[in-house]
Scaffold this motif. Structure first.
Motif, PDB file in Angstrom:
ATOM      1  N   UNK A 191       0.860  -1.187   0.000  1.00 18.70           N
ATOM      2  CA  UNK A 191       0.000   0.000   0.000  1.00 18.70           C
ATOM      3  C   UNK A 191       0.895   1.234   0.000  1.00 18.70           C
ATOM      4  N   UNK A 192       0.582   2.174  -0.893  1.00 19.97           N
ATOM      5  CA  UNK A 192       1.307   3.439  -0.979  1.00 19.97           C
ATOM      6  C   UNK A 192       0.376   4.558  -0.526  1.00 19.97           C
ATOM      7  N   UNK A 200      -3.387   1.375   7.465  1.00 18.61           N
ATOM      8  CA  UNK A 200      -3.743   0.538   6.327  1.00 18.61           C
ATOM      9  C   UNK A 200      -3.678  -0.928   6.745  1.00 18.61           C
ATOM     10  N   UNK A 201      -4.500  -1.754   6.118  1.00 21.03           N
ATOM     11  CA  UNK A 201      -4.499  -3.173   6.427  1.00 21.03           C
ATOM     12  C   UNK A 201      -5.485  -3.926   5.559  1.00 21.03           C
ATOM     13  N   UNK A 202      -5.626  -5.217   5.850  1.00 16.60           N
ATOM     14  CA  UNK A 202      -6.568  -6.088   5.148  1.00 16.60           C
ATOM     15  C   UNK A 202      -7.678  -6.453   6.121  1.00 16.60           C
ATOM     16  N   UNK A 206      -4.842  -9.890  10.296  1.00 12.52           N
ATOM     17  CA  UNK A 206      -3.721  -9.215  10.931  1.00 12.52           C
ATOM     18  C   UNK A 206      -4.066  -7.854  11.499  1.00 12.52           C
ATOM     19  N   UNK A 207      -2.994  -7.088  11.810  1.00 12.99           N
ATOM     20  CA  UNK A 207      -3.152  -5.765  12.399  1.00 12.99           C
ATOM     21  C   UNK A 207      -2.856  -4.686  11.370  1.00 12.99           C
ATOM     22  N   UNK A 208      -3.457  -3.519  11.595  1.00 12.18           N
ATOM     23  CA  UNK A 208      -3.222  -2.377  10.701  1.00 12.18           C
ATOM     24  C   UNK A 208      -1.821  -1.836  10.914  1.00 12.18           C
ATOM     25  N   UNK A 209      -1.269  -1.244   9.853  1.00 13.45           N
ATOM     26  CA  UNK A 209       0.025  -0.586   9.929  1.00 13.45           C
ATOM     27  C   UNK A 209      -0.178   0.906   9.721  1.00 13.45           C
ATOM     28  N   UNK A 221       5.581   3.442   1.404  1.00 10.94           N
ATOM     29  CA  UNK A 221       5.085   2.138   0.971  1.00 10.94           C
ATOM     30  C   UNK A 221       5.113   1.175   2.148  1.00 10.94           C
ATOM     31  N   UNK A 222       3.986   0.546   2.435  1.00 11.04           N
ATOM     32  CA  UNK A 222       3.875  -0.396   3.545  1.00 11.04           C
ATOM     33  C   UNK A 222       3.540  -1.782   3.015  1.00 11.04           C
ATOM     34  N   UNK A 223       4.158  -2.800   3.622  1.00 10.53           N
ATOM     35  CA  UNK A 223       3.916  -4.189   3.258  1.00 10.53           C
ATOM     36  C   UNK A 223       2.909  -4.789   4.227  1.00 10.53           C
ATOM     37  N   UNK A 224       1.809  -5.291   3.708  1.00 12.47           N
ATOM     38  CA  UNK A 224       0.743  -5.824   4.553  1.00 12.47           C
ATOM     39  C   UNK A 224       1.003  -7.290   4.901  1.00 12.47           C
TER      40      UNK A 224
END
Length: 490
Positions: A191-192, A200-202, A206-209, A221-224
């Protein structure tokens, strides 16, 4: 009459079919008349030998049964177990179970069948996402089943297949047979965002970042969390924008852009308030140079309103749509790249004056135009006695305006003519209540006939502090003047 075996002479029972002594069959046709009695010695010997020989044969048969029956039973059991084990380890059995569970939407069964490439069972939320992917894109499910069948035919695993799910050997079952599992490689979506603090998250995974380093000029840019292939909802939440997107995640490289789109906004009145989607933003165009964030497919509308002393004017609305730019409508990409102009049509008038409270650099030009016209009107009022235009530069019927008009008429009655030669405006300041202060250095020429009928022509300078107030949109009125210096040049 007694019967005896023709072979060994053992006595026979009446209905005997086999000789108890030697085991030979007794000829049914034999009868006592045809069998000669054995001598007494032979009969005694045969009788003595008959009993132990019979006991020995029965024991042998019992011992053989005790040995062979367990062996046969073990062979049967081992064979049955081998058959059952081979059947249970058959990869087709795993495939069939998978197909039936997908058809029945059996999440529980599928959760036990599908494993990740880390050999961890997939959780129920991800199984639901997998089923949603198969429903929305049935071609992927067809590809998966084809991959399974190819796995059975090939000794190699299908982990390198283009299929998002594959059949793979995983150890042994019952220490003999190959064990098969349905596997999926975990995929980590990206996610950018350029919105600092956005989470952001799914959904359900899991947990949000948090995008702690994001900025408008430097997106982060974050890796989910890793997920099995499926149809997921990826979300982004921030103080300025909440958004989500449903994404088919079935291969690496999935990237979602939650960067906010900011639209540059300009106006020819910087103190006008910005309205977006019909609502007052509470910000003036001087306070914002761009507005957002917006997300793809948003269609906002913009206009500006300028209010002074309870009176307002506003611009035409500029709308964002899918059509091309036509003066009032443009695409989101066009708006982002080129910005939008909110222009007040009234500003085209020669007598429309607006001052910027933040002194954007336009005030001097505006005041130069304003005082040029004012000094011309003042010269006309003194020289001709016509004060109509001169009076328009003051608020109606105030002590200050009445005094200025009276002075102009007095000078005219004395036969004085005046004309402004030059002026210079400095030290422009906003002092509150829609009022501005400025210092003006003025150069004038004055002519008149004195009491001795002599014509007098002289130049003089003034230094004054003026106060100018906006009384309505585009209208400036002089509400104060204090002469700080007067010098006659000749």
């Amino acid at each position: 009459m007694a019967k005896y075996c023709a072979h060994c002479g053992s006595p026979l029972k009446e209905d005997a079919k086999f000789c108890p002594g030697c085991g030979f069959p007794v000829n049914p046709a034999q009868s006592a008349e045809h069998v000669q009695p054995a001598p007494p010695q032979i009969m005694e010997q045969a009788a003595a030998e008959a009993e132990p020989q019979t006991r020995y044969t029965a024991k042998s048969l019992t011992l053989k049964k005790r040995i062979y029956i367990p062996i046969i039973a073990v062979i049967v059991i081992v064979g049955a177990l081998f058959f059952i084990g081979k059947t249970m380890a058959d990869p087709q059995r795993t495939i069939d179970a998978f197909k039936n569970a997908v058809q029945n939407q059996d999440v529980h069964t599928l959760a036990g069948l599908v494993h990740t490439n880390g050999n961890m069972p997939a959780d129920r939320s991800q199984i639901k996402a997998m089923l949603a992917l198969f429903q929305k894109q049935p071609g992927i499910y067809t590809n998966v089943l084809h991959s399974f069948q190819q796995s059975i035919k090939s000794a190699d695993t299908q982990s390198g297949s283009s299929s998002p799910y594959y059949l793979e050997k995983s150890g042994k079952k019952f220490f003999i047979f190959n064990n098969y599992q349905i596997r999926a490689n975990l995929i980590h979506p990206l996610v950018i965002t350029n919105l600092k603090g956005m989470q952001v998250g799914i959904e359900g995974v899991g947990k949000a970042q948090t995008a702690a380093q994001a900025s408008a000029n430097s997106p982060e840019t974050l890796t989910l969390a890793g997920v099995i292939p499926g149809y997921y909802t990826i979300y982004g939440k921030s103080s300025s924008m909440n958004t989500s997107v449903q994404e088919a995640i079935h291969s690496a490289g999935v990237k979602v852009d939650f960067s906010g789109i900011y639209i540059p906004v300009r106006s020819n009145i910087s103190d006008a308030e910005l309205y977006v989607n019909g609502k007052d933003t509470g910000k003036t165009l001087a306070q914002v140079t761009e507005w957002g964030p917006f997300k793809e497919n948003d269609s906002p509308s913009f206009y500006a309103k300028y209010t002074v002393n309870g009176q307002s004017i506003q611009t035409d609305s500029v709308n964002i749509s899918d059509s091309s730019y036509d003066g009032s409508s443009l695409t989101l990409d066009q708006a982002e790249n080129d910005g939008i102009d909110l222009t007040f049509d009234e500003s085209g008038s020669d007598n429309f004056y607006v001052l910027d409270r933040n002194d954007s650099g336009t005030n001097r030009n505006t005041l130069n135009s304003y005082f040029s016209n004012f000094f011309d009107a003042l010269g006309t009022a003194v020289s001709s006695g016509d004060t109509s235009e001169f009076a328009s530069y003051f608020e109606t019927d105030t002590d200050f305006s009445n005094m200025q008009i009276a002075n102009a008429k007095k000078f005219n009655s004395q036969g004085i003519s005046e004309s402004n030669q030059s002026f210079d405006i400095t030290n422009i300041q906003y002092i509150g209540k829609d009022t501005f202060s400025m210092d003006v250095s003025e150069a004038w020429n004055e002519s008149y006939t004195d009491q001795n009928d002599n014509f007098v022509n002289k130049d003089f300078t003034l230094k004054s502090n003026y106060q100018v107030k906006e009384t309505a949109p585009g209208q400036l009125k002089i509400v104060g003047q204090k002469i700080t210096d007067r010098q006659e040049l000749n």
